[in-house]
Design a protein around this motif. Sequence first.
Motif, short mmCIF file in Angstrom:
data_model
loop_
_atom_site.label_atom_id
_atom_site.label_comp_id
_atom_site.label_asym_id
_atom_site.label_seq_id
_atom_site.Cartn_x
_atom_site.Cartn_y
_atom_site.Cartn_z
N TRP A 95 -5.43 8.31 1.96
CA TRP A 95 -4.13 8.04 2.55
C TRP A 95 -3.71 9.22 3.40
O TRP A 95 -3.60 10.33 2.94
CB TRP A 95 -3.11 7.80 1.43
CG TRP A 95 -1.74 7.55 1.96
CD1 TRP A 95 -0.75 8.46 2.12
CD2 TRP A 95 -1.21 6.32 2.42
NE1 TRP A 95 0.37 7.87 2.65
CE2 TRP A 95 0.11 6.56 2.84
CE3 TRP A 95 -1.73 5.02 2.52
CZ2 TRP A 95 0.93 5.55 3.34
CZ3 TRP A 95 -0.91 4.02 3.01
CH2 TRP A 95 0.40 4.29 3.40
N LEU A 122 -4.25 -1.85 8.74
CA LEU A 122 -4.82 -0.80 7.90
C LEU A 122 -5.42 0.32 8.75
O LEU A 122 -5.31 1.50 8.40
CB LEU A 122 -5.89 -1.40 6.98
CG LEU A 122 -5.35 -2.29 5.86
CD1 LEU A 122 -6.49 -3.08 5.21
CD2 LEU A 122 -4.60 -1.48 4.82
N TRP A 154 -2.52 2.51 9.81
CA TRP A 154 -1.90 3.29 8.73
C TRP A 154 -2.81 4.39 8.22
O TRP A 154 -2.35 5.47 7.88
CB TRP A 154 -1.49 2.36 7.60
CG TRP A 154 -0.11 1.80 7.81
CD1 TRP A 154 0.29 1.01 8.84
CD2 TRP A 154 1.03 2.04 7.01
NE1 TRP A 154 1.63 0.73 8.72
CE2 TRP A 154 2.12 1.35 7.60
CE3 TRP A 154 1.25 2.76 5.84
CZ2 TRP A 154 3.39 1.36 7.07
CZ3 TRP A 154 2.52 2.76 5.30
CH2 TRP A 154 3.58 2.07 5.92
N TYR A 155 -4.09 4.09 8.10
CA TYR A 155 -5.02 5.05 7.52
C TYR A 155 -5.82 5.82 8.56
O TYR A 155 -6.66 6.64 8.22
CB TYR A 155 -5.99 4.34 6.57
CG TYR A 155 -5.34 3.89 5.29
CD1 TYR A 155 -5.27 4.73 4.18
CD2 TYR A 155 -4.76 2.62 5.19
CE1 TYR A 155 -4.66 4.31 3.01
CE2 TYR A 155 -4.15 2.19 4.02
CZ TYR A 155 -4.11 3.05 2.93
OH TYR A 155 -3.49 2.63 1.77
N PHE A 197 0.84 -1.19 0.00
CA PHE A 197 0.00 0.00 0.00
C PHE A 197 0.88 1.24 0.00
O PHE A 197 1.71 1.41 0.88
CB PHE A 197 -0.91 0.00 1.23
CG PHE A 197 -1.90 -1.13 1.21
CD1 PHE A 197 -3.16 -0.95 0.65
CD2 PHE A 197 -1.57 -2.38 1.70
CE1 PHE A 197 -4.07 -1.99 0.62
CE2 PHE A 197 -2.47 -3.42 1.67
CZ PHE A 197 -3.73 -3.22 1.13
N ILE A 257 -10.74 1.80 2.13
CA ILE A 257 -9.47 2.51 2.03
C ILE A 257 -9.60 3.71 1.11
O ILE A 257 -9.08 4.80 1.38
CB ILE A 257 -8.37 1.55 1.50
CG1 ILE A 257 -8.08 0.49 2.56
CG2 ILE A 257 -7.09 2.30 1.17
CD1 ILE A 257 -7.25 -0.65 2.04
#
Length: 217
Positions: A32, A195, A198-199, A6, A27
């Motif tokens: 991002w 995830l 990270w996001y 990613f 996502i």
Amino acid sequence: TFQRAFQTHPLRRGAYTVASVALAALIFIGGWRLASLNHNAHVGGSVSTYVTGNGQRANITLPDGSTVTLNVASRLEVPADYNTGHHTVRLTGEALFTVMRHDATPFTVISGAATARVLGTSFVVRHYAQDTMTTVAVRDGKVAVRSAVLTAEREMEISQTGVTRISQADPSQFSFATGVLTLNGIPLRDAIVMLDRWYDADIRLGDVVIATQVDNY
């Protein structure tokens, strides 16, 4: 298996199962939000504490020129007397350390069940609060962990009870330092945890049956 890296854009096209499509949609909506940032240092008592939240990383330069890339949702404690030779740091989460060589003063990382000692090398340590294992992976040089010495491209996993396993390190373990998240062969529930970090997302499964599923991209 999950083998997608990613980067700074939504998931690329490909063949996905229903669970994968749901993840991709979430996502895309979340966007991002991961970026390098100036670290937040809180000096108090005998340590300086560096903390990142979900969707944040920090690039830290220590007084001797050693560097740390602190991954998302992580915490690093550096002793205030680091300059005088007290080179023992404590980590919760994940970080890539690139350590300047000091023959007389080993650099030590304490994280979970692991204590890693080096004189000068580049390596990753990972142990989040939810992890049952602590991982030490060496990119360059050598790292002493317990009674073993890990060389380049080797890793050790240490359980909470002290059981260890040494294997070949996956090169993708070091990719987070360049802003790339790679998910290799892990259950969907574990992929979602990563995830979310990270996001800075809140991904939820509507069907617990697929929580243990390991998809193929």
